[in-house]
Design a protein around this motif. Structure first.
Motif, mmCIF file in Angstrom:
data_model
loop_
_atom_site.group_PDB
_atom_site.id
_atom_site.type_symbol
_atom_site.label_atom_id
_atom_site.label_comp_id
_atom_site.label_asym_id
_atom_site.label_seq_id
_atom_site.Cartn_x
_atom_site.Cartn_y
_atom_site.Cartn_z
ATOM 1 N N GLU A 49 0.807 -1.219 0.000
ATOM 2 C CA GLU A 49 0.000 0.000 0.000
ATOM 3 C C GLU A 49 0.841 1.270 0.000
ATOM 4 N N ASP A 50 2.097 1.172 0.382
ATOM 5 C CA ASP A 50 2.982 2.335 0.480
ATOM 6 C C ASP A 50 4.125 2.156 -0.514
ATOM 7 N N LYS A 51 4.255 3.069 -1.471
ATOM 8 C CA LYS A 51 5.255 2.890 -2.532
ATOM 9 C C LYS A 51 6.690 2.992 -2.025
ATOM 10 N N LEU A 52 6.909 3.491 -0.805
ATOM 11 C CA LEU A 52 8.255 3.570 -0.250
ATOM 12 C C LEU A 52 8.634 2.319 0.537
ATOM 13 N N SER A 53 7.648 1.499 0.900
ATOM 14 C CA SER A 53 7.947 0.235 1.572
ATOM 15 C C SER A 53 8.529 -0.734 0.553
ATOM 16 N N GLY A 54 9.506 -1.512 0.975
ATOM 17 C CA GLY A 54 10.166 -2.388 0.016
ATOM 18 C C GLY A 54 10.633 -3.691 0.618
ATOM 19 N N ILE A 55 10.963 -4.630 -0.251
ATOM 20 C CA ILE A 55 11.490 -5.933 0.135
ATOM 21 C C ILE A 55 12.837 -6.107 -0.544
ATOM 22 N N HIS A 56 13.887 -6.198 0.232
ATOM 23 C CA HIS A 56 15.214 -6.411 -0.332
ATOM 24 C C HIS A 56 15.302 -7.812 -0.938
ATOM 25 N N THR A 57 15.925 -7.926 -2.081
ATOM 26 C CA THR A 57 16.194 -9.259 -2.618
ATOM 27 C C THR A 57 17.261 -9.923 -1.767
ATOM 28 N N LEU A 58 17.291 -11.251 -1.797
ATOM 29 C CA LEU A 58 18.258 -12.003 -1.006
ATOM 30 C C LEU A 58 19.547 -12.176 -1.800
ATOM 31 N N ARG A 80 24.199 -16.405 7.702
ATOM 32 C CA ARG A 80 24.253 -14.976 8.012
ATOM 33 C C ARG A 80 23.309 -14.153 7.139
ATOM 34 N N THR A 81 22.778 -14.749 6.073
ATOM 35 C CA THR A 81 21.863 -14.024 5.183
ATOM 36 C C THR A 81 20.597 -13.642 5.944
ATOM 37 N N ARG A 82 20.149 -12.420 5.730
ATOM 38 C CA ARG A 82 18.928 -11.937 6.363
ATOM 39 C C ARG A 82 17.916 -11.506 5.299
ATOM 40 N N LEU A 83 16.645 -11.786 5.562
ATOM 41 C CA LEU A 83 15.554 -11.223 4.769
ATOM 42 C C LEU A 83 15.252 -9.856 5.364
ATOM 43 N N ILE A 84 15.287 -8.815 4.528
ATOM 44 C CA ILE A 84 15.119 -7.455 5.040
ATOM 45 C C ILE A 84 13.975 -6.761 4.316
ATOM 46 N N ILE A 85 13.103 -6.136 5.096
ATOM 47 C CA ILE A 85 12.055 -5.300 4.522
ATOM 48 C C ILE A 85 12.244 -3.876 5.018
ATOM 49 N N ARG A 86 11.943 -2.916 4.164
ATOM 50 C CA ARG A 86 12.044 -1.481 4.519
ATOM 51 C C ARG A 86 10.628 -0.939 4.686
ATOM 52 N N ILE A 87 10.345 -0.434 5.859
ATOM 53 C CA ILE A 87 8.974 -0.054 6.206
ATOM 54 C C ILE A 87 8.946 1.260 6.977
ATOM 55 N N PRO A 88 7.767 1.916 7.055
ATOM 56 C CA PRO A 88 7.632 3.075 7.944
ATOM 57 C C PRO A 88 7.844 2.634 9.393
ATOM 58 N N LYS A 89 8.450 3.483 10.194
ATOM 59 C CA LYS A 89 8.775 3.107 11.567
ATOM 60 C C LYS A 89 7.547 2.692 12.378
ATOM 61 N N GLU A 90 6.398 3.295 12.066
ATOM 62 C CA GLU A 90 5.202 2.976 12.846
ATOM 63 C C GLU A 90 4.654 1.581 12.552
ATOM 64 N N LYS A 91 5.233 0.889 11.554
ATOM 65 C CA LYS A 91 4.757 -0.442 11.189
ATOM 66 C C LYS A 91 5.625 -1.557 11.794
ATOM 67 N N ILE A 92 6.581 -1.217 12.630
ATOM 68 C CA ILE A 92 7.501 -2.226 13.165
ATOM 69 C C ILE A 92 6.751 -3.351 13.870
ATOM 70 N N GLY A 93 5.758 -3.011 14.671
ATOM 71 C CA GLY A 93 4.992 -4.027 15.380
ATOM 72 C C GLY A 93 4.292 -4.991 14.436
ATOM 73 N N LEU A 94 3.722 -4.465 13.358
ATOM 74 C CA LEU A 94 3.033 -5.313 12.384
ATOM 75 C C LEU A 94 4.000 -6.246 11.653
ATOM 76 N N ALA A 95 5.244 -5.797 11.489
ATOM 77 C CA ALA A 95 6.229 -6.595 10.754
ATOM 78 C C ALA A 95 6.565 -7.894 11.472
ATOM 79 N N LYS A 96 6.340 -7.958 12.770
ATOM 80 C CA LYS A 96 6.634 -9.177 13.530
ATOM 81 C C LYS A 96 5.721 -10.334 13.132
ATOM 82 N N GLN A 97 4.629 -10.034 12.428
ATOM 83 C CA GLN A 97 3.732 -11.091 11.969
ATOM 84 C C GLN A 97 4.402 -12.038 10.975
ATOM 85 N N LEU A 98 5.535 -11.626 10.424
ATOM 86 C CA LEU A 98 6.245 -12.464 9.459
ATOM 87 C C LEU A 98 7.124 -13.508 10.156
#
Length: 226
Positions: A49-58, A80-98
């Motif tokens: 829903e937010d064009k600035l939120s993103g998913i880094h490729t692995l 050591r590889t990490r899956l990284i998503i870039r999100i608005p700071k206020e969405k940190i709690g929701l990101a834990k659902q992953l």
């Protein structure tokens, strides 16, 4: 003078933040961005829903920070590889659902573990692994760089030095899209954070337009003063 507190304060001024997850996955095809995005957004639909939120490729340990494309079509992932998503700071709690979910991407299972937050580093040099070409038109290096400069000028980000990689492709929705990697150097501290916040071009959800610290002495030292 540039104190640690001042540097941390500037990093905290960002609107976006990275959330990194431990994963268990041995390998993936290099061209996995679209399928990875599709699986993650099933679980976190608000990401799209937010064009600035993103998913880094692995990327594996031999991927050269994305500057050079891997010769093999399959990339091997380390513990050591990490899956990284870039999100608005206020969405940190929701990101834990992953956390504790299992994704299936192109026949490969990705088991997702615990996450931690990664604030932006205030560094002089940034790299973007893939920037989509404008309207998917074929562009030479000068056309590509001029387009990037104009785009960033519109956000009041001035660039002193930039270099792009060779044209490469990415499959999105069954269609091949072209683009290039882009490194921007000698950024001001404020523009470094701002560029990580807003990125460039389209397709953040597929890993496009996301800037990362470049693997350089400057990035390791976290932006020493001249």
């Amino acid at each position: 003078m540039w104190t640690k507190n001042e540097k941390e304060s500037l990093s905290k001024s960002s609107k976006m933040i990275d959330v990194a997850y431990r994963i268990n996955c041995k390998a993936l095809p290099f061209d996995h961005a679209y399928e990875l995005s599709k699986e993650i957004t099933k679980l976190l639909p608000w990401l799209a829903e937010d064009k600035l939120s993103g998913i880094h490729t692995l990327h594996g340990p031999d991927s050269g920070n994305g500057w050079m494309r891997a010769e093999d079509e399959e990339i091997f992932l380390s513990q050591r590889t990490r899956l990284i998503i870039r999100i608005p700071k206020e969405k940190i709690g929701l990101a834990k659902q992953l956390e504790n979910q299992t994704l299936e991407v192109l026949g490969n299972k990705i088991k997702i573990g615990k996450s931690n937050v990664k604030p932006f580093l205030v560094v002089r040099d940034l790299i973007c692994r893939f920037v989509l070409n404008h309207e998917d038109k074929s562009e030479d290096e000068n056309e590509f760089l001029n387009k990037m400069i104009n785009d960033l000028n519109s956000f009041e980000i001035s660039i002193k030095k930039a270099i792009c990689g060779k044209t490469k492709s990415l499959t999105i929705g069954g269609k091949k899209k072209s683009g290039r990697s882009l490194m921007v150097a000698d950024l001001s501290k404020e523009n470094s954070v701002r560029l990580q916040d807003i990125g460039v071009g389209e397709g953040r959800i597929f890993g496009c337009g996301i800037f990362l610290p470049h693997k350089s002495i400057d990035a390791v030292d976290n932006f020493k003063e001249d």
